[in-house]
Scaffold this motif. Structure first.
Motif, PDB file in Angstrom:
ATOM      1  N   ASP A  98      28.924 -10.430  54.900  1.00  0.00           N
ATOM      2  CA  ASP A  98      30.377 -10.062  53.571  1.00  0.00           C
ATOM      3  C   ASP A  98      30.121  -9.088  54.119  1.00  0.00           C
ATOM      4  OD1 ASP A  98      29.504 -12.270  51.647  1.00  0.00           O
ATOM      5  OD2 ASP A  98      27.910 -10.655  50.651  1.00  0.00           O
TER       6      ASP A  98
ATOM      7  N   VAL B 159      35.456  -8.108  54.424  1.00  0.00           N
ATOM      8  CA  VAL B 159      36.171  -7.386  54.683  1.00  0.00           C
ATOM      9  C   VAL B 159      37.320  -7.556  55.175  1.00  0.00           C
ATOM     10  CG1 VAL B 159      36.614  -4.327  54.839  1.00  0.00           C
ATOM     11  CG2 VAL B 159      34.388  -5.292  53.859  1.00  0.00           C
TER      12      VAL B 159
ATOM     13  N   HIS C  22      23.598  -8.523  48.629  1.00  0.00           N
ATOM     14  CA  HIS C  22      24.371  -9.400  49.799  1.00  0.00           C
ATOM     15  C   HIS C  22      23.261 -10.228  50.135  1.00  0.00           C
ATOM     16  CE1 HIS C  22      27.962  -6.541  49.122  1.00  0.00           C
ATOM     17  NE2 HIS C  22      26.917  -5.826  48.443  1.00  0.00           N
TER      18      HIS C  22
ATOM     19  N   ASN D 206      31.014  -2.853  48.745  1.00  0.00           N
ATOM     20  CA  ASN D 206      31.895  -1.724  47.790  1.00  0.00           C
ATOM     21  C   ASN D 206      31.634  -0.127  47.725  1.00  0.00           C
ATOM     22  OD1 ASN D 206      33.739  -3.854  47.801  1.00  0.00           O
ATOM     23  ND2 ASN D 206      32.635  -5.144  46.033  1.00  0.00           N
ATOM     24  N   THR D 207      29.789  -0.147  47.367  1.00  0.00           N
ATOM     25  CA  THR D 207      29.805   1.221  46.613  1.00  0.00           C
ATOM     26  C   THR D 207      30.076   1.585  48.243  1.00  0.00           C
ATOM     27  OG1 THR D 207      28.574   0.384  45.880  1.00  0.00           O
ATOM     28  CG2 THR D 207      28.168   2.663  46.789  1.00  0.00           C
TER      29      THR D 207
ATOM     30  N   LEU E  33      32.913   0.954  50.281  1.00  0.00           N
ATOM     31  CA  LEU E  33      34.555   0.531  50.719  1.00  0.00           C
ATOM     32  C   LEU E  33      34.643   1.356  49.302  1.00  0.00           C
ATOM     33  CD1 LEU E  33      33.960  -2.910  50.248  1.00  0.00           C
ATOM     34  CD2 LEU E  33      35.118  -1.127  52.692  1.00  0.00           C
ATOM     35  N   GLN E  34      34.449   2.336  48.416  1.00  0.00           N
ATOM     36  CA  GLN E  34      35.328   2.797  47.841  1.00  0.00           C
ATOM     37  C   GLN E  34      34.837   4.652  47.961  1.00  0.00           C
ATOM     38  OE1 GLN E  34      32.475   1.499  43.524  1.00  0.00           O
ATOM     39  NE2 GLN E  34      34.687   0.942  42.869  1.00  0.00           N
TER      40      GLN E  34
ATOM     41  N   LYS F 288      39.979  -0.377  49.788  1.00  0.00           N
ATOM     42  CA  LYS F 288      39.997  -1.674  48.820  1.00  0.00           C
ATOM     43  C   LYS F 288      38.628  -2.047  48.352  1.00  0.00           C
ATOM     44  CE  LYS F 288      45.090  -2.328  48.766  1.00  0.00           C
ATOM     45  NZ  LYS F 288      46.195  -3.278  49.131  1.00  0.00           N
ATOM     46  N   THR F 289      38.174  -2.802  47.523  1.00  0.00           N
ATOM     47  CA  THR F 289      36.812  -3.514  47.063  1.00  0.00           C
ATOM     48  C   THR F 289      37.291  -4.621  47.235  1.00  0.00           C
ATOM     49  OG1 THR F 289      37.101  -3.406  44.712  1.00  0.00           O
ATOM     50  CG2 THR F 289      35.935  -1.983  45.678  1.00  0.00           C
ATOM     51  N   VAL F 290      35.864  -5.563  47.771  1.00  0.00           N
ATOM     52  CA  VAL F 290      35.995  -6.988  48.448  1.00  0.00           C
ATOM     53  C   VAL F 290      35.363  -8.166  47.103  1.00  0.00           C
ATOM     54  CG1 VAL F 290      35.686  -8.659  49.519  1.00  0.00           C
ATOM     55  CG2 VAL F 290      36.474  -6.392  50.087  1.00  0.00           C
ATOM     56  N   ASN F 291      35.903  -9.292  46.387  1.00  0.00           N
ATOM     57  CA  ASN F 291      35.218 -10.042  45.963  1.00  0.00           C
ATOM     58  C   ASN F 291      34.034 -10.341  46.601  1.00  0.00           C
ATOM     59  OD1 ASN F 291      34.113 -11.925  44.096  1.00  0.00           O
ATOM     60  ND2 ASN F 291      35.880 -12.957  43.552  1.00  0.00           N
ATOM     61  N   PHE F 292      32.696 -11.006  46.771  1.00  0.00           N
ATOM     62  CA  PHE F 292      32.297 -11.478  47.864  1.00  0.00           C
ATOM     63  C   PHE F 292      31.121 -12.848  46.880  1.00  0.00           C
ATOM     64  CE2 PHE F 292      32.279  -7.003  48.573  1.00  0.00           C
ATOM     65  CZ  PHE F 292      32.147  -7.345  50.226  1.00  0.00           C
TER      66      PHE F 292
END
Length: 164
Positions: free
Chosen positions: A15, A19, A83, A142-143, A145-146, A151-155
């Motif tokens: 995952d 990114v 994940h 995403n935590t 990354l934020q 920017k967050t990612v759709n996993f």
């Protein structure tokens, strides 16, 4: 990472591989994975996971010790990384198969060593530190990354539905 044969680490890094480099460049952020085995495991692990960002190794686990990362499983196994896709039995079998088909007695790290996630810098300032309690306790990507301003990612592989 916990170690390169760990199925949960493999799925987490798969995952992380999703990114986009452009997201990291826009935020002036580097994504680095550190494993605890020999450097010759980096290329096969990256090929296996599709990971193209930076990866380093710390065979003596000095970084792990400095950050206070634990050895052994914590009691709280109710925590589960979003994940991790494999169940424990299937994931463990896959890890054992990778160990058996690899070089003899090459365990690719201490299986009791736990990993973690951190946001570091600029300089030596630690902005975020998560120490994994067990192999399923990876912080959601995403935590991180934020918190790092990325920017967050759709996993998920599911198409997103937009309700108008």
């Amino acid at each position: 990472l916990q170690h390169f044969l760990c199925y949960t680490c493999k799925e987490y890094v798969e995952d992380l591989a999703k990114v986009p480099k452009a997201f990291l460049q826009e935020a002036n952020v580097r994504l680095i994975v550190i494993g605890q085995s020999s450097y010759h495991h980096i290329k096969p692990f990256c090929n296996l996971t599709g990971y193209t960002h930076e990866m380093y190794v710390d065979p003596q686990r000095e970084i792990y010790k400095t950050l206070g990362m634990k050895r052994g499983e914590g009691n709280n196994v109710s925590v589960r990384s979003p994940h991790v896709k494999s169940n424990t039995l299937l994931g463990s079998i896959r890890s054992m198969w990778r160990a058996m088909t690899g070089p003899a007695f090459d365990f690719q790290g201490d299986p009791a060593q736990q990993g973690g996630a951190l946001i570091l810098g600029p300089g030596n300032e630690v902005h975020f530190l998560h120490l994994d309690k067990n192999r399923l306790d990876h912080v959601p990507i995403n935590t991180v990354l934020q918190l790092a301003g990325v920017k967050t990612v759709n996993f998920t592989n599911k198409p997103q539905i937009i309700d108008i």
